[in-house]
Motif scaffolding. Structure first.
Motif, short mmCIF file in Angstrom:
data_model
loop_
_atom_site.label_atom_id
_atom_site.label_comp_id
_atom_site.label_asym_id
_atom_site.label_seq_id
_atom_site.Cartn_x
_atom_site.Cartn_y
_atom_site.Cartn_z
N MET A 119 14.56 -19.51 11.89
CA MET A 119 14.60 -19.07 10.49
C MET A 119 15.83 -19.64 9.81
SD MET A 119 14.69 -15.19 8.96
CE MET A 119 13.06 -14.82 9.59
N LYS A 120 15.66 -20.12 8.58
CA LYS A 120 16.78 -20.66 7.84
C LYS A 120 17.72 -19.54 7.41
CE LYS A 120 14.21 -24.59 6.01
NZ LYS A 120 13.76 -25.27 4.77
N THR A 121 18.98 -19.92 7.19
CA THR A 121 19.98 -18.93 6.78
C THR A 121 19.58 -18.24 5.49
OG1 THR A 121 21.70 -20.25 7.82
CG2 THR A 121 22.41 -18.57 6.25
N SER A 122 19.08 -18.98 4.51
CA SER A 122 18.69 -18.39 3.23
C SER A 122 17.57 -17.38 3.41
CB SER A 122 18.26 -19.49 2.24
OG SER A 122 17.17 -20.22 2.77
N ASP A 123 16.62 -17.69 4.31
CA ASP A 123 15.54 -16.75 4.57
C ASP A 123 16.06 -15.48 5.22
OD1 ASP A 123 13.76 -18.55 3.53
OD2 ASP A 123 13.27 -19.44 5.49
N ALA A 124 17.05 -15.64 6.12
CA ALA A 124 17.62 -14.48 6.81
C ALA A 124 18.30 -13.55 5.81
CB ALA A 124 18.62 -14.95 7.87
N ARG A 125 18.98 -14.15 4.81
CA ARG A 125 19.63 -13.32 3.80
C ARG A 125 18.60 -12.52 3.00
NH1 ARG A 125 22.88 -18.03 2.30
NH2 ARG A 125 24.88 -17.99 3.40
N GLU A 126 17.46 -13.14 2.72
CA GLU A 126 16.44 -12.49 1.91
C GLU A 126 15.78 -11.33 2.66
OE1 GLU A 126 13.79 -15.55 0.80
OE2 GLU A 126 15.21 -16.56 -0.52
N THR A 127 15.68 -11.43 3.97
CA THR A 127 14.97 -10.40 4.74
C THR A 127 15.91 -9.39 5.39
OG1 THR A 127 15.00 -11.83 6.70
CG2 THR A 127 13.07 -11.97 5.24
N ARG A 128 17.21 -9.62 5.28
CA ARG A 128 18.17 -8.73 5.95
C ARG A 128 18.23 -7.38 5.27
NH1 ARG A 128 23.44 -7.16 5.43
NH2 ARG A 128 24.54 -6.70 7.38
N LEU A 129 18.26 -6.30 6.05
CA LEU A 129 18.40 -4.96 5.53
C LEU A 129 19.88 -4.58 5.48
CD1 LEU A 129 15.55 -3.10 7.48
CD2 LEU A 129 15.51 -3.95 5.13
N SER A 130 20.29 -3.95 4.39
CA SER A 130 21.68 -3.52 4.25
C SER A 130 21.99 -2.39 5.23
CB SER A 130 21.95 -3.05 2.82
OG SER A 130 21.72 -4.09 1.90
N VAL A 131 23.22 -2.36 5.70
CA VAL A 131 23.68 -1.28 6.58
C VAL A 131 24.46 -0.28 5.72
CG1 VAL A 131 25.05 -0.65 8.59
CG2 VAL A 131 23.81 -2.83 8.54
N PHE A 132 23.87 0.85 5.45
CA PHE A 132 24.51 1.84 4.60
C PHE A 132 25.52 2.66 5.38
CE2 PHE A 132 20.47 1.06 2.40
CZ PHE A 132 20.95 0.76 1.13
N LYS A 133 26.58 3.01 4.69
CA LYS A 133 27.65 3.79 5.32
C LYS A 133 27.26 5.25 5.45
CE LYS A 133 32.57 4.88 4.83
NZ LYS A 133 33.81 4.59 4.07
N THR A 134 27.55 5.84 6.60
CA THR A 134 27.31 7.27 6.81
C THR A 134 28.64 7.99 6.62
OG1 THR A 134 25.53 6.85 8.39
CG2 THR A 134 26.54 9.04 8.42
N TYR A 135 28.73 8.80 5.61
CA TYR A 135 29.96 9.55 5.33
C TYR A 135 29.93 10.86 6.09
CZ TYR A 135 30.98 6.35 1.47
OH TYR A 135 31.27 5.25 0.71
N LYS A 136 31.10 11.23 6.64
CA LYS A 136 31.20 12.48 7.39
C LYS A 136 32.43 13.27 6.94
CE LYS A 136 28.93 10.70 11.57
NZ LYS A 136 29.05 10.54 13.04
N LEU A 137 32.46 14.53 7.33
CA LEU A 137 33.63 15.35 7.07
C LEU A 137 34.78 14.85 7.92
CD1 LEU A 137 31.89 18.87 7.28
CD2 LEU A 137 32.23 17.45 5.24
N TYR A 138 35.99 15.28 7.59
CA TYR A 138 37.16 14.95 8.40
C TYR A 138 37.87 16.25 8.70
CZ TYR A 138 41.58 12.84 9.87
OH TYR A 138 42.69 12.48 10.58
N VAL A 139 37.75 16.70 9.94
CA VAL A 139 38.29 18.01 10.34
C VAL A 139 38.98 17.87 11.69
CG1 VAL A 139 37.77 20.41 10.91
CG2 VAL A 139 36.50 19.27 9.09
N GLY A 140 40.24 18.25 11.76
CA GLY A 140 40.96 18.23 13.02
C GLY A 140 41.11 16.85 13.61
N GLY A 141 41.15 15.82 12.76
CA GLY A 141 41.29 14.46 13.27
C GLY A 141 39.99 13.85 13.75
N LYS A 142 38.87 14.54 13.56
CA LYS A 142 37.56 14.04 13.98
C LYS A 142 36.62 13.98 12.79
CE LYS A 142 38.14 15.97 18.63
NZ LYS A 142 37.58 16.87 19.66
N PHE A 143 35.44 13.38 13.00
CA PHE A 143 34.48 13.19 11.93
C PHE A 143 33.16 13.89 12.26
CE2 PHE A 143 37.42 9.65 11.61
CZ PHE A 143 37.72 9.64 10.26
#
Length: 293
Positions: A1-25
């Protein structure tokens, strides 16, 4: 697969936000989340919807951290806070993007807000080993004694972050609490919690001990109520609430004589902060000592 095709079909990786308590998430205790939108109503992310149990866990973590943080030298606390500023500077672009999305600002304006927030953090870091000279001192007394007054931290402070300033206002209420040796349980702005949750990631990778700052996101009224009534919380900053809710929280805080900082209508977070928020979370200890002994 060409690089341009890979960009078109790539799924974004969304950030998972978490709480921050006691130095942990942790995820929210209930597993609940809520949608966070940008200034135009577009979906940005799902943020943890903290519960009363999460609030209680955060207070426990903050209380455990009090002895170590308040017992550190003021100079050491200043160095730790300066390290946080270094980390914020390194993630400047990320915070600028989150602030722009949250507050509907242009990229240039959001970058200026982030710069101001970093500068504000450095400013408070510089006060850690100076505030004692400002509010402490030797008192004149009748008799052969030294009478010395020195500031000490209040303890655990609940901070309701401003709703209209997701980062500069947030820094302006957190930094003075921990600069003076207190620990904090922070309730992020309900509509724009992402900068606060990202700040938790910065704190975790800097030198701030776990539990010194704990960040919760969710419905401000739901989380604030148990914090205001909690017997192991020593102070509460109502910057993020107003009106009837502020009055209710103030009444609940009176049950164990918490220090309360009331919200200032239309507070300008870009203005010179002064030392008011530093002294708000300090107690004064007075010691008598015989002269010549």
């Amino acid at each position: 697969m060409k690089t341009s095709d890979a960009r078109e079909t790539r799924l974004s990786v969304f950030k998972t936000y978490k709480l921050y308590v006691g130095g942990k998430f942790p995820r929210s205790e209930s597993g609940r989340v809520y949608e966070v939108a940008d200034s135009k109503g577009g979906w940005l992310a799902n943020a943890p919807l903290a519960s009363r149990k999460d609030a209680r866990d955060a207070v426990v973590a903050a209380r455990k951290a009090v002895a170590g943080w308040s017992g550190a030298t003021a100079y050491n606390r200043g160095q730790v806070l300066y390290r946080v500023a270094e980390m914020l500077e390194g993630r400047r672009e990320q915070f600028a993007r989150e602030v722009a999305e949250a507050e509907g600002l242009s990229k240039a304006r959001a970058a200026a807000v982030v710069d101001a927030a970093v500068d504000r953090w450095v400013w408070y870091a510089g006060w850690t080993d100076k505030i004692a000279q400002v509010v402490g001192g030797a008192n004149p007394v009748a008799g052969p004694y030294f009478n010395l007054s020195t500031p000490e931290p209040t303890g655990v402070v609940a901070v309701l972050a401003p709703q209209d300033s997701s980062f500069l206002g947030l820094v302006s209420v957190i930094a003075p609490v921990i600069a003076t040796g207190n620990t904090a349980v922070v309730v992020a702005a309900e509509r724009a919690p992402l900068p606060a949750l990202s700040l938790g990631e910065v704190l975790a990778t800097s030198d701030v001990p776990g539990g010194v700052v704990n960040v919760l996101s969710g419905r401000t009224a739901e989380i604030a109520a148990p914090l205001a009534a909690h017997q192991d919380v020593n102070g509460i900053d109502l910057a993020g609430v107003s009106g009837a809710l502020a009055a209710e929280l103030e009444t609940a805080a009176a049950d164990n004589l918490k220090r309360v900082r009331r919200p200032a209508p239309g507070e300008d977070w870009s203005a010179d902060p002064g030392t008011g928020r530093l002294t708000a979370w300090l107690e004064t200890k007075t010691v008598w000592h015989p002269i010549g002994v």
